[in-house]
Design an enzyme around this catalytic site. Structure first.
Site, PDB file in Angstrom:
ATOM      1  N   SER A  87       0.865  -1.160   0.000  1.00  0.00           N
ATOM      2  CA  SER A  87       0.000   0.000   0.000  1.00  0.00           C
ATOM      3  C   SER A  87       0.912   1.222   0.000  1.00  0.00           C
ATOM      4  O   SER A  87       2.130   1.101   0.026  1.00  0.00           O
ATOM      5  CB  SER A  87      -0.866  -0.033   1.236  1.00  0.00           C
ATOM      6  OG  SER A  87      -1.775   1.022   1.184  1.00  0.00           O
ATOM      7  N   GLU A 128       4.297  11.453  -9.846  1.00  0.00           N
ATOM      8  CA  GLU A 128       3.370  10.769 -10.749  1.00  0.00           C
ATOM      9  C   GLU A 128       1.931  11.147 -10.405  1.00  0.00           C
ATOM     10  O   GLU A 128       1.669  11.731  -9.368  1.00  0.00           O
ATOM     11  CB  GLU A 128       3.501   9.243 -10.588  1.00  0.00           C
ATOM     12  CG  GLU A 128       4.891   8.712 -10.844  1.00  0.00           C
ATOM     13  CD  GLU A 128       5.014   7.217 -10.539  1.00  0.00           C
ATOM     14  OE1 GLU A 128       3.975   6.545 -10.366  1.00  0.00           O
ATOM     15  OE2 GLU A 128       6.150   6.741 -10.465  1.00  0.00           O
ATOM     16  N   LYS A 155      -1.828  10.004  -9.240  1.00  0.00           N
ATOM     17  CA  LYS A 155      -2.438   8.887  -8.507  1.00  0.00           C
ATOM     18  C   LYS A 155      -3.763   8.566  -9.190  1.00  0.00           C
ATOM     19  O   LYS A 155      -4.772   9.252  -9.027  1.00  0.00           O
ATOM     20  CB  LYS A 155      -2.663   9.227  -7.040  1.00  0.00           C
ATOM     21  CG  LYS A 155      -3.159   8.016  -6.261  1.00  0.00           C
ATOM     22  CD  LYS A 155      -3.150   8.247  -4.771  1.00  0.00           C
ATOM     23  CE  LYS A 155      -3.411   6.963  -4.006  1.00  0.00           C
ATOM     24  NZ  LYS A 155      -4.681   6.332  -4.334  1.00  0.00           N
ATOM     25  N   LYS A 212       7.747   9.620  -5.305  1.00  0.00           N
ATOM     26  CA  LYS A 212       8.595   8.469  -4.983  1.00  0.00           C
ATOM     27  C   LYS A 212      10.046   8.919  -5.028  1.00  0.00           C
ATOM     28  O   LYS A 212      10.434   9.664  -5.943  1.00  0.00           O
ATOM     29  CB  LYS A 212       8.384   7.343  -6.004  1.00  0.00           C
ATOM     30  CG  LYS A 212       6.974   6.788  -6.000  1.00  0.00           C
ATOM     31  CD  LYS A 212       6.725   5.819  -7.148  1.00  0.00           C
ATOM     32  CE  LYS A 212       5.265   5.377  -7.140  1.00  0.00           C
ATOM     33  NZ  LYS A 212       4.899   4.640  -8.360  1.00  0.00           N
ATOM     34  N   LYS A 218      -2.992  13.838  -1.641  1.00  0.00           N
ATOM     35  CA  LYS A 218      -4.360  13.912  -2.165  1.00  0.00           C
ATOM     36  C   LYS A 218      -4.763  15.311  -2.613  1.00  0.00           C
ATOM     37  O   LYS A 218      -4.128  16.302  -2.261  1.00  0.00           O
ATOM     38  CB  LYS A 218      -5.318  13.472  -1.065  1.00  0.00           C
ATOM     39  CG  LYS A 218      -5.186  12.021  -0.704  1.00  0.00           C
ATOM     40  CD  LYS A 218      -6.183  11.201  -1.470  1.00  0.00           C
ATOM     41  CE  LYS A 218      -6.419   9.873  -0.780  1.00  0.00           C
ATOM     42  NZ  LYS A 218      -7.598   9.204  -1.237  1.00  0.00           N
ATOM     43  N   CYS A 276     -45.216  25.853 -13.952  1.00  0.00           N
ATOM     44  CA  CYS A 276     -46.287  26.597 -13.313  1.00  0.00           C
ATOM     45  C   CYS A 276     -47.137  27.185 -14.426  1.00  0.00           C
ATOM     46  O   CYS A 276     -46.622  27.760 -15.389  1.00  0.00           O
ATOM     47  CB  CYS A 276     -45.691  27.706 -12.466  1.00  0.00           C
ATOM     48  SG  CYS A 276     -46.898  28.950 -12.021  1.00  0.00           S
ATOM     49  N   CYS A 312     -47.796  34.576 -11.736  1.00  0.00           N
ATOM     50  CA  CYS A 312     -46.778  34.001 -10.853  1.00  0.00           C
ATOM     51  C   CYS A 312     -45.623  34.968 -10.605  1.00  0.00           C
ATOM     52  O   CYS A 312     -45.018  35.477 -11.549  1.00  0.00           O
ATOM     53  CB  CYS A 312     -46.258  32.712 -11.461  1.00  0.00           C
ATOM     54  SG  CYS A 312     -44.993  31.938 -10.456  1.00  0.00           S
TER      55      CYS A 312
END
Ligand code: IVH
Length: 704
Positions: free
Chosen positions: A95, A132, A134, A318, A342, A454, A460
């Site tokens: 992970s 890179e 994600k 990385k 993120k 309507c 209106c």
């Protein structure tokens, strides 16, 4: 009475609470991981899952005694499905640590950690990274032996995944064979994902299938979900239909240099080599020196994010040097040399506080979900449109529901789906009101239309400005000088509520408006006076009846001669839709619209008041009704006609003045018989009634 436990250990304060919370989090996270990884049906957004996950990590850090080997934090994913063969990964699929701080500090924190682990001092040169994207898909291990793809496996729990080779062979972007310089054994790792366009097209096909009544079909929540479902199809034809894509980002097992394998010194070399062997590597991939360049990359990609043809949920950094990567090593299955940074989530959970119905300038009713404020896609969202009744029904959003809201880029926020399992049992389904929430007039949905409207038109409040501008238009009743700005002022100042109020304007009320000189006020009053003498077509057009343009207004005036002919002296004796449809140019939809308009007491009232204010026109005589070719003729239609449905044939006969009866009698003039006509045909023959086929009917109509 319970005996006190003499051996009980005194507990740390608050520990009891922590034990309970950890157990609850285990249960929830296991459940969600199972839905996400195994069933491909996540019920909460990733950001929500991450939040629970981090809460557990924090609790385990504060209470190490509560960390057990079966904790969801000690696993990478879920169990593989039974149907696929299991694959034990030669090199575990790890992970990656997620930096949830979406601000630039996220990149700085990572660089600081790396430098510290490597023992670098402040003055030492910056660390080189590879930056890179994600990708938001799912991880895949592709194994090649002697240059041939022999196995594709999902990550599974990181140790054991599923064999999905058949399916991955269908992905065009995955090479089946590598060039001769590839090593004897190589495992390429990357992300299987779906491009947004392919996702939209898939959902479009799904909707078509559902519309045709296909059982067990559904649309997909997002591209990741659809891609994951595709990877796990037992039938490779279905997987192929999903049009999956692939990006490579790393290696698994590889023939070591001492057995003739390649020597790589940097991660970038790995990626470039993979690219040269035919694997897709994202063009945005680049090297970055130190935290500063990582921050710049994060920012730059963030700006491009919505323009990319596929979803990303962050970027990955990385350490470029493989020697340094080895030196940094791992902590509990996460490498210290990589991090995912993120972006603000584009989907979040929130609750529906109410469903309001808004009325647009043209009378369109739009249901809008009022949401508990939620920060999504970089802004606080409190409203999400539900578009129309069908959309609201399809999503089945109800007050009190927990929903996933999405806001991507500048696109208006929308409710993606409802967490039905969280719904209160008695939550009532949403229904569109049948009355306009602004003026109380009837709201109608015409056939073939998605929207309710309507019918209050002139009356209106929501439509008032539009209605007044339309009435005053040069080609309608024409009130010179009454434009956008002035109408806006008059309506906002509440000087004008309905059309007749126009004729009640006086010099004082006008002169009190901003920027209104006495001269222009007088000009407007003159223009109003002049407009009172108009023509019937202009007046009808000016009423702003939906679908009634100038040409239709003229045709109506010509056909009926008088306004009372069109609207009836009272609502009850107003002409029927069928009668209105006899007018040239007026089809059933327009006829319906005219009929409904004059059935509204408000609209009749406005017309009466306008007349009372002195608006007049010359009236004429109604036009002669054209003789109808089938007047007085009765038809019976039976059997299956070759091209027309029975309803279509009936409409045509009626439009030509004929009557269509359900059974044959002596009074029947014609029986139109198609294939498999039964007893009605027999009866017609017995009674000696003329029997014709569809072609003969069409010929009769054409001759008329
Ligand atoms: S590297 C040891 N690079 O993100 C590092 N992962 O937990 C292994 N992902 O589901 C992963 N884009 O499939 C890496 N450019 C990228 C990635 C990436 C997406 C996914 C990966 C996994 C998760 C990491």
């Amino acid at each position: 009475m319970a005996t006190p436990d003499l051996f009980a250990q005194p507990e740390a304060p608050g520990n009891d609470k922590a034990v309970k919370r950890v157990a609850a989090l285990h249960k929830q996270l296991h459940e969600h991981a199972h839905r996400y990884y195994v069933l491909d049906e996540p019920s909460i957004p990733d950001a929500e899952y991450d939040k629970l996950f981090r809460e557990l990590q924090a609790l385990e850090a504060a209470h190490p005694e509560l960390l057990t080997p079966d904790s969801p934090t000690q696993r990478v994913g879920g169990k593989p499905l039974d149907q696929f063969a299991s694959v034990r990964h030669k090199v575990p699929m790890l992970s990656i640590r997620t930096e949830t701080d979406t601000e630039p500090t996220g990149a700085q924190n990572f660089d600081t950690r790396v430098r510290k682990e490597l023992g670098l001092k402040e003055g030492d040169p910056p660390v080189e990274y590879v930056a890179e994207l994600k990708f938001d898909g799912l991880a895949m291990n592709l194994r090649y032996e002697n240059g041939v793809l022999v196995q594709a496996a999902t990550r599974g729990d990181g140790e054991v995944g599923e064999d999905v080779t058949q399916n991955m062979r269908t992905v065009n972007q995955i090479p089946l064979k590598l060039p001769a310089d590839a090593p004897q054994v190589i495992e390429v790792r990357g992300e299987v994902y779906m491009r947004r366009a392919d996702f939209e097209a898939l959902n479009e096909r799904q909707r078509e299938k559902i519309a045709k009544g296909a059982k067990g079909e559904k649309t997909f929540v997002n591209p990741r979900n659809a891609a994951a479902g595709g990877v796990r199809q037992l039938d490779p034809a279905i997987a192929a239909d999903r049009k999956l894509s692939f990006f490579a980002y790393g290696l698994g097992e590889i023939t070591p240099p001492e057995q003739g394998g390649p020597v790589f010194e940097t991660h970038l070399q790995v990626l470039l080599t993979l690219k040269s062997w035919g694997f897709p590597v994202a063009v945005q991939t680049t090297t970055a020196l130190g935290a500063e360049e990582l921050v710049a990359f994060h920012k730059n990609i963030g700006q491009q994010r919505d323009a990319l043809p596929y979803d990303i949920d962050g970027v990955v950094y990385k350490v470029n040097s493989l020697a340094l990567q080895r030196q940094l090593g791992f902590v509990t299955r996460e490498p210290r040399w990589a991090v995912a940074h993120k972006y603000p989530a584009q989907e979040q959970l929130t609750t529906v506080l109410a469903i309001d119905v808004q009325v647009g300038r043209t009378g369109k009713l739009t249901p809008v979900a009022k949401l508990a404020p939620v920060f999504v896609g970089g802004v606080t969202v409190t409203n999400a449109t539900l578009h129309n009744e069908d959309e609201a029904r399809r999503k089945d959003v109800r007050v009190g529901d927990t929903v996933i809201v999405r806001r991507a880029g500048d696109v208006i926020p929308e409710v993606v789906s409802v967490l039905v399992e969280k719904r209160a049992k008695d939550a009532p389904q949403f229904t569109m009101p049948r009355k306009c929430p602004v003026c109380g007039s009837e709201a109608v949905r015409e056939e073939g239309e998605a929207d309710y409207r309507c019918t209050g038109g002139l009356f209106c409040g929501a439509q008032r400005k539009e209605a007044i501008l339309h009435y005053a238009h040069r080609r309608a009743v024409e009130i010179e000088g009454l434009g956008d700005k002035l109408v806006e002022q008059l309506v906002d100042a509440n000087v004008i509520r309905t059309l007749p109020d126009l004729y009640k304007l006086g010099l004082t009320s006008l002169a009190s408006l901003d920027r209104m000189a006495e001269k222009s006020a007088q000009n407007l009053l003159d223009a109003l006076e002049k407009s009172k003498q108009t023509t019937l077509p202009r007046f009808i057009f000016g009423l702003g009846i939906r679908h009634v343009g100038e040409a239709t207004a003229k045709a109506l005036a010509k056909h009926f001669g008088k306004l009372d002919g069109i609207m009836g002296v009272t609502a009850e004796d107003a002409p029927s839709t069928e009668r209105l449809a006899e007018v040239d140019d007026v089809g059933p939809i327009v006829a319906e619209s005219i009929h409904t308009f004059f059935q509204q007491p408000h609209n009749r009232e406005v017309v009466e008041q306008l007349r009372a204010c002195g608006v007049t026109w010359e009236e004429g005589e109604p036009a002669e009704r054209a003789p109808q070719p089938f007047t007085g003729k009765t038809f019976v239609i039976t059997g299956t006609l070759p091209t027309l449905s029975r309803d279509e044939a009936k409409d045509m006969v009626e439009a030509a003045g004929g009557k269509v009866a359900g059974s044959v009698s002596k009074k029947t003039d014609y029986v139109v018989a198609g294939a498999e006509a039964g007893s009605k045909l027999t009866k017609a023959q017995e009674l000696g009634i003329t029997v014709i086929d569809e072609a003969a009917l069409l010929a009769l109509l054409a001759a008329a």
